[in-house]
Write a protein that holds these residues in place. Structure first.
Motif, PDB file in Angstrom:
ATOM      1  N   ALA A   9       0.826  -1.209   0.000  1.00  0.00           N
ATOM      2  CA  ALA A   9       0.000   0.000   0.000  1.00  0.00           C
ATOM      3  C   ALA A   9       0.857   1.255   0.000  1.00  0.00           C
ATOM      4  O   ALA A   9       0.547   2.237  -0.686  1.00  0.00           O
ATOM      5  N   GLU A  10       1.931   1.240   0.765  1.00  0.00           N
ATOM      6  CA  GLU A  10       2.809   2.409   0.835  1.00  0.00           C
ATOM      7  C   GLU A  10       3.453   2.680  -0.530  1.00  0.00           C
ATOM      8  O   GLU A  10       3.545   3.832  -0.965  1.00  0.00           O
ATOM      9  N   GLU A  11       3.904   1.615  -1.200  1.00  0.00           N
ATOM     10  CA  GLU A  11       4.540   1.814  -2.500  1.00  0.00           C
ATOM     11  C   GLU A  11       3.535   2.305  -3.535  1.00  0.00           C
ATOM     12  O   GLU A  11       3.824   3.221  -4.319  1.00  0.00           O
ATOM     13  N   ALA A  12       2.323   1.712  -3.527  1.00  0.00           N
ATOM     14  CA  ALA A  12       1.295   2.149  -4.471  1.00  0.00           C
ATOM     15  C   ALA A  12       0.895   3.598  -4.194  1.00  0.00           C
ATOM     16  O   ALA A  12       0.687   4.394  -5.121  1.00  0.00           O
ATOM     17  N   ALA A  13       0.785   3.947  -2.906  1.00  0.00           N
ATOM     18  CA  ALA A  13       0.428   5.323  -2.546  1.00  0.00           C
ATOM     19  C   ALA A  13       1.515   6.293  -2.986  1.00  0.00           C
ATOM     20  O   ALA A  13       1.234   7.402  -3.462  1.00  0.00           O
ATOM     21  N   GLU A  14       2.776   5.886  -2.854  1.00  0.00           N
ATOM     22  CA  GLU A  14       3.876   6.767  -3.243  1.00  0.00           C
ATOM     23  C   GLU A  14       3.860   7.015  -4.748  1.00  0.00           C
ATOM     24  O   GLU A  14       4.038   8.155  -5.205  1.00  0.00           O
ATOM     25  N   VAL A  15       3.625   5.957  -5.525  1.00  0.00           N
ATOM     26  CA  VAL A  15       3.566   6.122  -6.975  1.00  0.00           C
ATOM     27  C   VAL A  15       2.443   7.094  -7.354  1.00  0.00           C
ATOM     28  O   VAL A  15       2.627   8.019  -8.155  1.00  0.00           O
ATOM     29  N   ASN A  16       1.274   6.888  -6.778  1.00  0.00           N
ATOM     30  CA  ASN A  16       0.128   7.748  -7.097  1.00  0.00           C
ATOM     31  C   ASN A  16       0.346   9.179  -6.628  1.00  0.00           C
ATOM     32  O   ASN A  16      -0.044  10.137  -7.311  1.00  0.00           O
ATOM     33  N   ALA A  32      -7.213  12.868  -2.872  1.00  0.00           N
ATOM     34  CA  ALA A  32      -7.075  12.624  -4.302  1.00  0.00           C
ATOM     35  C   ALA A  32      -6.345  11.322  -4.590  1.00  0.00           C
ATOM     36  O   ALA A  32      -6.468  10.773  -5.698  1.00  0.00           O
ATOM     37  N   ILE A  33      -5.577  10.828  -3.617  1.00  0.00           N
ATOM     38  CA  ILE A  33      -4.827   9.579  -3.796  1.00  0.00           C
ATOM     39  C   ILE A  33      -5.683   8.369  -3.453  1.00  0.00           C
ATOM     40  O   ILE A  33      -5.600   7.320  -4.098  1.00  0.00           O
ATOM     41  N   MET A  34      -6.544   8.509  -2.463  1.00  0.00           N
ATOM     42  CA  MET A  34      -7.296   7.367  -1.932  1.00  0.00           C
ATOM     43  C   MET A  34      -8.210   6.737  -2.979  1.00  0.00           C
ATOM     44  O   MET A  34      -8.250   5.506  -3.117  1.00  0.00           O
ATOM     45  N   GLY A  35      -8.952   7.565  -3.720  1.00  0.00           N
ATOM     46  CA  GLY A  35      -9.924   7.017  -4.669  1.00  0.00           C
ATOM     47  C   GLY A  35      -9.285   6.125  -5.719  1.00  0.00           C
ATOM     48  O   GLY A  35      -9.649   4.947  -5.865  1.00  0.00           O
ATOM     49  N   PRO A  36      -8.298   6.666  -6.493  1.00  0.00           N
ATOM     50  CA  PRO A  36      -7.635   5.827  -7.494  1.00  0.00           C
ATOM     51  C   PRO A  36      -6.949   4.605  -6.896  1.00  0.00           C
ATOM     52  O   PRO A  36      -6.911   3.539  -7.518  1.00  0.00           O
ATOM     53  N   LEU A  37      -6.420   4.768  -5.688  1.00  0.00           N
ATOM     54  CA  LEU A  37      -5.702   3.662  -5.057  1.00  0.00           C
ATOM     55  C   LEU A  37      -6.642   2.495  -4.768  1.00  0.00           C
ATOM     56  O   LEU A  37      -6.340   1.337  -5.075  1.00  0.00           O
ATOM     57  N   MET A  38      -7.804   2.804  -4.224  1.00  0.00           N
ATOM     58  CA  MET A  38      -8.765   1.747  -3.881  1.00  0.00           C
ATOM     59  C   MET A  38      -9.377   1.136  -5.144  1.00  0.00           C
ATOM     60  O   MET A  38      -9.722  -0.043  -5.164  1.00  0.00           O
ATOM     61  N   GLY A  39      -9.487   1.967  -6.207  1.00  0.00           N
ATOM     62  CA  GLY A  39     -10.027   1.431  -7.442  1.00  0.00           C
ATOM     63  C   GLY A  39      -9.048   0.520  -8.158  1.00  0.00           C
ATOM     64  O   GLY A  39      -9.423  -0.504  -8.737  1.00  0.00           O
ATOM     65  N   GLU A  40      -7.767   0.878  -8.097  1.00  0.00           N
ATOM     66  CA  GLU A  40      -6.732   0.110  -8.780  1.00  0.00           C
ATOM     67  C   GLU A  40      -6.371  -1.165  -8.015  1.00  0.00           C
ATOM     68  O   GLU A  40      -5.983  -2.166  -8.616  1.00  0.00           O
ATOM     69  N   TYR A  41      -6.524  -1.138  -6.686  1.00  0.00           N
ATOM     70  CA  TYR A  41      -6.144  -2.279  -5.835  1.00  0.00           C
ATOM     71  C   TYR A  41      -7.338  -2.693  -4.970  1.00  0.00           C
ATOM     72  O   TYR A  41      -7.458  -2.277  -3.812  1.00  0.00           O
ATOM     73  N   PRO A  42      -8.247  -3.494  -5.520  1.00  0.00           N
ATOM     74  CA  PRO A  42      -9.440  -3.902  -4.752  1.00  0.00           C
ATOM     75  C   PRO A  42      -9.083  -4.600  -3.447  1.00  0.00           C
ATOM     76  O   PRO A  42      -9.869  -4.573  -2.491  1.00  0.00           O
ATOM     77  N   VAL A  55      -1.540   6.126   3.993  1.00  0.00           N
ATOM     78  CA  VAL A  55      -1.292   7.020   2.862  1.00  0.00           C
ATOM     79  C   VAL A  55      -0.767   8.380   3.319  1.00  0.00           C
ATOM     80  O   VAL A  55       0.133   8.956   2.690  1.00  0.00           O
ATOM     81  N   ALA A  56      -1.299   8.909   4.410  1.00  0.00           N
ATOM     82  CA  ALA A  56      -0.958  10.277   4.820  1.00  0.00           C
ATOM     83  C   ALA A  56       0.530  10.508   5.006  1.00  0.00           C
ATOM     84  O   ALA A  56       1.082  11.497   4.488  1.00  0.00           O
ATOM     85  N   PRO A  57       1.269   9.633   5.723  1.00  0.00           N
ATOM     86  CA  PRO A  57       2.712   9.871   5.874  1.00  0.00           C
ATOM     87  C   PRO A  57       3.461   9.797   4.544  1.00  0.00           C
ATOM     88  O   PRO A  57       4.450  10.513   4.345  1.00  0.00           O
ATOM     89  N   VAL A  58       2.979   8.942   3.652  1.00  0.00           N
ATOM     90  CA  VAL A  58       3.614   8.834   2.333  1.00  0.00           C
ATOM     91  C   VAL A  58       3.436  10.145   1.558  1.00  0.00           C
ATOM     92  O   VAL A  58       4.382  10.680   0.954  1.00  0.00           O
ATOM     93  N   VAL A  59       2.224  10.672   1.585  1.00  0.00           N
ATOM     94  CA  VAL A  59       1.937  11.921   0.878  1.00  0.00           C
ATOM     95  C   VAL A  59       2.763  13.067   1.459  1.00  0.00           C
ATOM     96  O   VAL A  59       3.323  13.902   0.729  1.00  0.00           O
TER      97      VAL A  59
END
Length: 577
Positions: A9-16, A32-42, A55-59
């Motif tokens: 999750a951290e890596e996917a969040a960082e990419v997004n 803005a990161i959460m929506g695409p992240l949850m859609g891309e990774y069910p 996600v917050a610390p990554v952002v």
């Protein structure tokens, strides 16, 4: 959430987050990161309550990087996302659509084809703006070909040739080659002779109305089957000027039963008795029609792409018949709609503008009321501002509306930082309510407003107050009320005079007192030429110290180009708010 899921999750969040921040050139947002992240990774959805905390610390970490660090990190984690960004950047930078089939040509070669019957109106700027931009985009080649083979109906103006080249230069482009069709008549005659030999043309002496009836009914002209020798002889007689205007034409043999009557056996050459205004072409009497001349020239100059009006679709079809006879490949064609501009009372019509100038209704092509390139140039509009607005219209086949506000916005960005500020008090003219002259007492001997509000380092300008000042009537407060003369100070209106009050700027900050511009009553008289008519008034004395052609912003009035500063009144041209 176990460690493996958290790491994923951290890596996917960082990419997004990296992609989001770079795309929008701003800080990434958790939402803005959460929506695409949850859609891309069910698989993350079952941890919905915990994901924000991951996600917050990554952002926050991503937002702490500079742009180069973000791009390098995204390149390391997901290089394909960097490619997406670059593709989007390229798309954003290219306002125009790709030309068709450019990959099939070694060089993109395009042409401007103005009729030099007068200087250019504003709509004419679209062609060099778009073609010049395509030339730069494809590192291509651009021809300026003057289509001046109509010495009668659209009679060339000898001055227009140079004026059009100057307009192209003003817009920021330079043709790779310039030719005049009236210099090339022998070339067109040679191709007509070849076409006759190929059985593709015949001479016709039918009266115009008689041929139209035959054409519209799909019946052949009685001259259509003349033998080639007779056609050659009669065409040479045309070239030698042995026929009068309307007596003989040369027609291209097409399909007399074509579903479009406009394409049936069209005229390639006609006789014109009126001499061409250019001395070099004045002896010719047999002149090619535009469709023939243009088609021949496009092939001989290697044009690969043509942009022309949607109303000229039949031209391409007529020329295709000629190309078929010669075995040539027709260039790629883009048809676009007309540009419409509603900001002017004068139509974008060369003939109409000429009529109004000759009638004294306009002072010339650079009259601010005229929708012309010369007018915008004199008003201080930069060519780049026009080009950017024209390019933004694209190449749609529909008619498009050009908002002058888009040109003004572009120009404002170009001139604002360099334009010093000045005062001009309007007294007479469209949109004005007059001015009022009043003595000032108990105040300083001069006002000292900033030269430019964004650049204090440019200093202040000194505007003397020698007894009286003028303000616009609409700015006069009620008797007994105060007003702030910008750069001077606060004054009270006593009915017959202004009296300085000594109040500081806090009265303005608190909203109690309006700020107005002003000028010394003895300041230079100024005439401001606008699209609505001339406005006269008084300017601050320092205006005369500028060079003619410089831009200033008359505060609370708008940007203007200083034109004639020695006269009385001095003259400036209004550009835009």
């Amino acid at each position: 959430m176990d460690d493996d899921v958290r790491e994923q999750a951290e890596e996917a969040a960082e990419v997004n987050a990296l992609y989001n921040a770079l795309k929008h050139d701003s800080d990434a947002q958790v939402g803005a990161i959460m929506g695409p992240l949850m859609g891309e990774y069910p698989e993350f959805r079952e941890y919905g309550d915990e994901m924000a905390g991951v996600v917050a610390p990554v952002v926050e970490r991503v937002n702490g990087m500079d742009a180069d660090e973000k791009r390098d990190r995204l390149e390391e984690l997901a290089p394909e996302r960097v490619e997406e960004l670059e593709a989007e950047d390229e798309e954003d930078d290219q306002a125009l659509p790709d030309l068709p089939n450019v990959e099939e040509y070694d060089e993109v070669r395009m042409r401007l084809a103005p009729n030099p019957n007068g200087p250019w109106h504003l709509g004419s700027a679209r062609m060099p703006a778009v073609i010049g931009t395509y030339k730069e985009l494809y590192d291509g080649w651009m021809l300026c070909r003057f289509d001046d083979t109509d010495p009668e109906t659209k009679r060339p103006d000898p001055d227009a040739y140079d004026e059009i080249i100057e307009a192209i230069d003003y817009l920021g482009f330079e043709p790779d080659e310039v030719i005049r069709a009236s210099d090339r008549l022998d070339i067109y005659y040679d191709h007509a002779r070849e076409l006759i030999d190929l059985g593709g043309a015949y001479t016709c002496s039918c009266p115009g109305e008689e041929f139209s009836e035959l054409k519209n009914s799909g019946e052949p002209c009685p001259h259509r089957d003349k033998d080639a020798e007779t056609v050659r002889e009669e065409f040479e007689a045309m070239v030698d000027g042995e026929y009068d205007s309307g007596e003989m034409v040369l027609r291209v043999k097409t399909d007399i039963e074509h579903k479009n009557p406009a394409l049936r056996d069209f005229v390639a050459f006609r006789m014109i008795d009126t001499p061409h205004p250019r001395e070099e072409a004045a002896e010719y009497r047999c002149w090619p029609m535009l469709d023939f001349q243009s088609g021949i020239d496009d092939h001989l100059t290697g044009i690969t792409h043509i942009i022309r009006g949607i109303d000229l679709q039949d031209s391409a079809k007529r020329q295709a018949f000629v190309y078929d006879y010669f075995g040539w490949e027709y260039p790629e064609v883009v048809h676009w709609g007309h540009v419409q501009i509603d900001a002017y009372d004068v139509p974008m019509s060369t003939s109409t503008i000429i009529e109004k100038i000759e009638a004294g209704e306009l002072t010339g092509w650079d009259d601010p009321r005229a929708p012309t390139i010369a007018s915008l140039r004199r008003r201080g509009i930069r060519g780049e501002a026009i080009v950017d607005a024209m390019v933004e219209l694209g190449t749609s086949s529909s008619n498009v509306d050009l908002a002058m506000s888009s040109i003004y916005a572009n120009n404002r960005e170009l001139v604002d930082e360099g334009a010093d500020r000045a005062f001009f008090v309007r007294s007479e003219g469209p949109g004005t309510e007059g001015s009022v002259e009043l003595p000032v007492s108990d105040g300083p001997d001069a006002g000292e407003p900033l030269v430019h509000p964004n650049h204090e380092d440019r200093g202040r300008r000194s505007i003397p107050v020698e007894g009286s000042v003028v303000v616009e009537a609409a700015d006069l407060p009620a008797e007994g009320d105060r007003v702030w003369l910008k750069g001077y100070g606060c004054v009270r209106y006593e009915g017959d005079a202004f009296v300085a009050t000594g109040d500081d700027l806090d009265v303005v900050r608190e909203g109690d007192v309006d700020v107005v511009h002003w000028a010394p009553a003895e300041g230079p008289r100024m005439r401001l030429r606008t699209m609505d008519g001339d406005v006269t008034g008084v300017a601050e004395p320092g205006v005369r110290d500028y060079d003619e052609g410089e831009m200033v912003q008359f505060e609370r009035v708008g940007f203007a180009r200083l034109d004639e500063l020695e006269g009385d009144p001095a003259v400036a041209y209004y550009a835009h708010p």
